[in-house]
Design an enzyme around this catalytic site. Structure first.
Site, PDB file in Angstrom:
ATOM      1  N   LYS A  45      94.301 -16.023  19.102  1.00 61.54           N
ATOM      2  CA  LYS A  45      93.402 -17.027  19.694  1.00 61.54           C
ATOM      3  C   LYS A  45      93.717 -18.432  19.215  1.00 61.54           C
ATOM      4  CE  LYS A  45      89.198 -14.286  20.258  1.00 61.54           C
ATOM      5  NZ  LYS A  45      87.794 -14.194  19.780  1.00 61.54           N
ATOM      6  N   LYS A  47      92.866 -19.800  16.561  1.00 55.81           N
ATOM      7  CA  LYS A  47      91.757 -20.483  15.877  1.00 55.81           C
ATOM      8  C   LYS A  47      91.524 -19.841  14.517  1.00 55.81           C
ATOM      9  CE  LYS A  47      87.974 -18.290  18.646  1.00 55.81           C
ATOM     10  NZ  LYS A  47      86.818 -18.600  19.507  1.00 55.81           N
TER      11      LYS A  47
HETATM   12  N1  C2G Z   1      78.763 -17.989  24.063  1.00 55.66           N
HETATM   13  C1  C2G Z   1      77.679 -18.390  24.858  1.00 55.66           C
HETATM   14  N2  C2G Z   1      77.245 -19.662  24.793  1.00 55.66           N
HETATM   15  C2  C2G Z   1      77.843 -20.562  23.966  1.00 55.66           C
HETATM   16  C3  C2G Z   1      78.921 -20.167  23.153  1.00 55.66           C
HETATM   17  C4  C2G Z   1      79.368 -18.858  23.217  1.00 55.66           C
HETATM   18  O1  C2G Z   1      77.125 -17.575  25.616  1.00 55.66           O
HETATM   19  N3  C2G Z   1      77.378 -21.852  23.947  1.00 55.66           N
HETATM   20  C5  C2G Z   1      79.221 -16.602  24.163  1.00 55.66           C
HETATM   21  C6  C2G Z   1      80.656 -16.497  24.632  1.00 55.66           C
HETATM   22  O2  C2G Z   1      80.725 -16.590  26.060  1.00 55.66           O
HETATM   23  C7  C2G Z   1      81.055 -15.119  24.121  1.00 55.66           C
HETATM   24  C8  C2G Z   1      80.235 -14.983  22.822  1.00 55.66           C
HETATM   25  O3  C2G Z   1      79.204 -16.000  22.888  1.00 55.66           O
HETATM   26  O4  C2G Z   1      80.632 -14.112  25.048  1.00 55.66           O
HETATM   27  C9  C2G Z   1      81.070 -15.201  21.588  1.00 55.66           C
HETATM   28  O5  C2G Z   1      81.710 -16.465  21.710  1.00 55.66           O
HETATM   29  P1  C2G Z   1      83.035 -16.724  20.807  1.00 55.66           P
HETATM   30  O6  C2G Z   1      82.770 -16.349  19.405  1.00 55.66           O
HETATM   31  O7  C2G Z   1      83.541 -18.079  21.155  1.00 55.66           O
HETATM   32  O8  C2G Z   1      84.023 -15.607  21.397  1.00 55.66           O
HETATM   33  P2  C2G Z   1      85.385 -15.822  22.185  1.00 55.66           P
HETATM   34  O9  C2G Z   1      86.276 -16.715  21.420  1.00 55.66           O
HETATM   35  O10 C2G Z   1      85.030 -16.142  23.574  1.00 55.66           O
HETATM   36  O11 C2G Z   1      86.038 -14.336  22.051  1.00 55.66           O
HETATM   37  O12 C2G Z   1      88.188 -10.405  23.532  1.00 55.66           O
HETATM   38  C10 C2G Z   1      87.209 -11.378  23.828  1.00 55.66           C
HETATM   39  C11 C2G Z   1      87.171 -12.457  22.781  1.00 55.66           C
HETATM   40  O13 C2G Z   1      87.070 -11.904  21.478  1.00 55.66           O
HETATM   41  C12 C2G Z   1      85.999 -13.397  23.036  1.00 55.66           C
END
Ligand code: C2G
Length: 131
Positions: A45, A47
């Site tokens: 990712k 990150k």
């Molecule tokens: N999310 C949300 N609203 C936000 C931020 C995040 O609904 N303001 C949701 C994202 O859409 C995701 C979940 O919270 O469903 C986790 O977000 P992240 O930790 O950023 O996950 P991500 O990097 O999208 O990883 O295989 C799939 C990946 O692991 C998803």
């Protein structure tokens, strides 16, 4: 028992994450969170999470919507996860809209929930840097 699964990094846990987990749990009886490992975050990712996997795992395990936290180590594990854990519903925020529809062929309901606006881990880091 209806089993729900979702994936993510959940670093600097915030209201957007909380609302996603709350709504995901409302879709069933048992919620599994597949939490991105530190290596997966960095290698796949691009990150680096502020909190380690163990810290993020403990945080999620303290949340009453969450029933189980397991590691996410690769993009491809979703197809086997949904069978191994007998999942009924796969849930992600709609920033992933359409990306995981292939799981429907595994007999899984795929749900994309509206992201919570105005908040993200990146935004938090930027805001703190400006203070
Ligand atoms: N999310 C949300 N609203 C936000 C931020 C995040 O609904 N303001 C949701 C994202 O859409 C995701 C979940 O919270 O469903 C986790 O977000 P992240 O930790 O950023 O996950 P991500 O990097 O999208 O990883 O295989 C799939 C990946 O692991 C998803």
């Amino acid at each position: 028992m209806k089993k729900v699964i979702t994936y993510g990094t959940f670093d600097l846990f915030h209201e957007g994450h909380r609302r996603l987990l709350q709504r995901a749990k409302e879709l069933g009886d048992y919620l599994i969170v597949v939490l991105s490992s530190d290596e997966f975050n960095w290698n796949q990712k691009g990150k680096k999470s502020y909190f380690t996997y163990d810290e993020r795992k403990h945080m999620l395990e303290a949340i009453r919507y969450v029933d189980l936290v397991i590691p996410e180590t690769c993009w491809e594990q979703k197809k086997s996860d949904v069978h191994e854990y007998h999942i009924d519903t796969f849930v992600m925020g709609d920033d992933w809209q359409g990306k995981f529809d292939f799981l429907k062929e595994e007999g899984v309901e795929v749900v994309y929930l509206p992201r919570t606006p105005e908040i993200s881990t990146t935004q938090i880091k930027q805001d703190l840097n400006e203070k």
